[in-house]
Design a protein around this motif. Sequence first.
Motif, mmCIF file in Angstrom:
data_model
loop_
_atom_site.group_PDB
_atom_site.id
_atom_site.type_symbol
_atom_site.label_atom_id
_atom_site.label_comp_id
_atom_site.label_asym_id
_atom_site.label_seq_id
_atom_site.Cartn_x
_atom_site.Cartn_y
_atom_site.Cartn_z
ATOM 1 N N ILE A 235 -62.789 13.267 22.384
ATOM 2 C CA ILE A 235 -62.220 14.384 22.190
ATOM 3 C C ILE A 235 -61.366 14.111 20.828
ATOM 4 N N VAL A 236 -61.555 14.891 19.755
ATOM 5 C CA VAL A 236 -60.568 14.879 18.747
ATOM 6 C C VAL A 236 -59.681 16.214 18.841
ATOM 7 N N ALA A 237 -58.375 15.811 18.867
ATOM 8 C CA ALA A 237 -57.193 16.731 19.014
ATOM 9 C C ALA A 237 -56.848 16.999 17.495
ATOM 10 N N LEU A 238 -56.639 18.395 17.193
ATOM 11 C CA LEU A 238 -56.064 18.781 15.702
ATOM 12 C C LEU A 238 -54.990 19.791 15.988
ATOM 13 N N VAL A 239 -53.882 19.340 15.398
ATOM 14 C CA VAL A 239 -52.719 19.946 15.739
ATOM 15 C C VAL A 239 -52.241 20.958 14.714
ATOM 16 N N GLY A 240 -51.953 22.036 14.774
ATOM 17 C CA GLY A 240 -51.672 23.036 13.798
ATOM 18 C C GLY A 240 -50.503 23.084 13.333
ATOM 19 N N SER A 241 -49.563 22.271 13.462
ATOM 20 C CA SER A 241 -48.169 22.177 13.093
ATOM 21 C C SER A 241 -48.069 20.862 12.415
ATOM 22 N N LEU B 78 -47.708 18.425 23.001
ATOM 23 C CA LEU B 78 -48.613 18.654 23.999
ATOM 24 C C LEU B 78 -50.150 17.845 23.957
ATOM 25 N N ALA B 79 -50.482 17.497 22.505
ATOM 26 C CA ALA B 79 -51.681 16.842 22.138
ATOM 27 C C ALA B 79 -51.333 15.396 22.556
ATOM 28 N N GLU B 80 -50.090 14.771 22.595
ATOM 29 C CA GLU B 80 -49.750 13.546 22.996
ATOM 30 C C GLU B 80 -49.781 13.467 24.464
ATOM 31 N N THR B 81 -49.695 14.469 25.085
ATOM 32 C CA THR B 81 -49.706 14.531 26.598
ATOM 33 C C THR B 81 -51.128 14.584 27.056
ATOM 34 N N ALA B 82 -51.956 15.292 26.149
ATOM 35 C CA ALA B 82 -53.358 15.348 26.615
ATOM 36 C C ALA B 82 -54.010 13.925 26.454
ATOM 37 N N ILE B 83 -53.501 13.270 25.663
ATOM 38 C CA ILE B 83 -53.813 11.704 25.382
ATOM 39 C C ILE B 83 -53.709 10.952 26.654
ATOM 40 N N LYS B 84 -52.617 11.107 27.314
ATOM 41 C CA LYS B 84 -52.087 10.389 28.346
ATOM 42 C C LYS B 84 -52.559 10.860 29.649
ATOM 43 N N PRO C 236 -50.183 26.516 17.107
ATOM 44 C CA PRO C 236 -49.077 27.356 17.185
ATOM 45 C C PRO C 236 -49.160 28.681 16.526
ATOM 46 N N GLU C 237 -48.396 29.626 16.611
ATOM 47 C CA GLU C 237 -48.511 30.859 15.769
ATOM 48 C C GLU C 237 -47.428 31.082 14.848
ATOM 49 N N TYR C 238 -47.880 31.260 13.577
ATOM 50 C CA TYR C 238 -47.041 31.396 12.605
ATOM 51 C C TYR C 238 -47.332 32.974 12.154
ATOM 52 N N SER D 33 -43.165 18.972 16.944
ATOM 53 C CA SER D 33 -43.540 20.162 17.369
ATOM 54 C C SER D 33 -43.837 20.016 18.785
ATOM 55 N N HIS D 34 -43.929 21.321 19.426
ATOM 56 C CA HIS D 34 -44.386 21.101 20.784
ATOM 57 C C HIS D 34 -45.944 21.135 20.663
ATOM 58 N N ASN D 35 -46.668 21.523 20.171
ATOM 59 C CA ASN D 35 -48.070 21.543 19.923
ATOM 60 C C ASN D 35 -48.247 19.929 19.860
ATOM 61 N N ARG D 36 -47.882 19.212 18.771
ATOM 62 C CA ARG D 36 -47.715 17.623 18.918
ATOM 63 C C ARG D 36 -47.488 17.124 20.087
#
Length: 192
Positions: free
Chosen positions: A5-11, A21-27, A79-81, A16-19
Motif C-alpha cells: 500500500i502506498v501512502a500519500l500524505v496531503g500535508s 498517521l501515515a507513520e502509524t499505519a506503517i507500524k 488534511p482539510e485546507y 503534520s498529524h496526517n504524516r
Amino acid sequence: MSIRIVALVGSARAGSHNRQLAETAIKLAPEGVEVQLQEGLAQVPFYNEDIDVEDGVPQQAAALREAVAHADAVLLFVPEYNGTMSAVLKNAIDWLSRPFGAGALAGKPVAVIGASGGQYGGVWAHEDARKAAKTAGGAVIEDITFSIPDSLNRFAGIHPLDDREVATELASAVGRLAQAAQRAAEETTVAL
C-alpha cells in the motif's frame, strides 16, 4: 501474497498529524502488508501537459507514478485546507490520472482518511479526495472512512500511535484496504 500500500500524505509539513498517521499505519500494518510512505509530493511540479511528455516527465512525477503503479492499493491521508483537500494532494492525483483511462491509479483500491484541526475532521476534503481519486480511475472504497476532528488538541501531547482509539481505527482501515487489494488481485488472476 504480500500486499503493498502506498501512502500519500496531503500535508507537506514534516510534523503534520496526517504524516504521523501515515507513520502509524506503517507500524500497524498486519503481517503480509507493507505500507510505504511516498516522500516528496511537495516537489512534484504542478501538472501541466506540456511537461508530461514521454521522454521528459519530471523525475518527481515519474517516481510518484512508478510507486503507485507497483502498489496494490493507495491510502490517502487528507488534511482539510479551506474546506477542501490540499493542492499537494490534488496535484499528485492529477499526475496519477494520466494518461487518462490508463494512469497509475486506474483500478487501484483507494481509501481516504485523515485528521484536521476543524470540528468535522476534514470530511469535506475527504469527499473531494474520494471524488478526484474516483475520477482519476481509482477504485475508491467508500466504506473506509476515518476522520479525526480537533487534531490540534487531540494530539497536542500524544502521538497518534499512542491513542488507542485512533490506532484501532487506523489498523482496521489498513486491514480492510489490504483485503480489498487482495480481492482485486484475485479477480484479476481469475480474469486472466
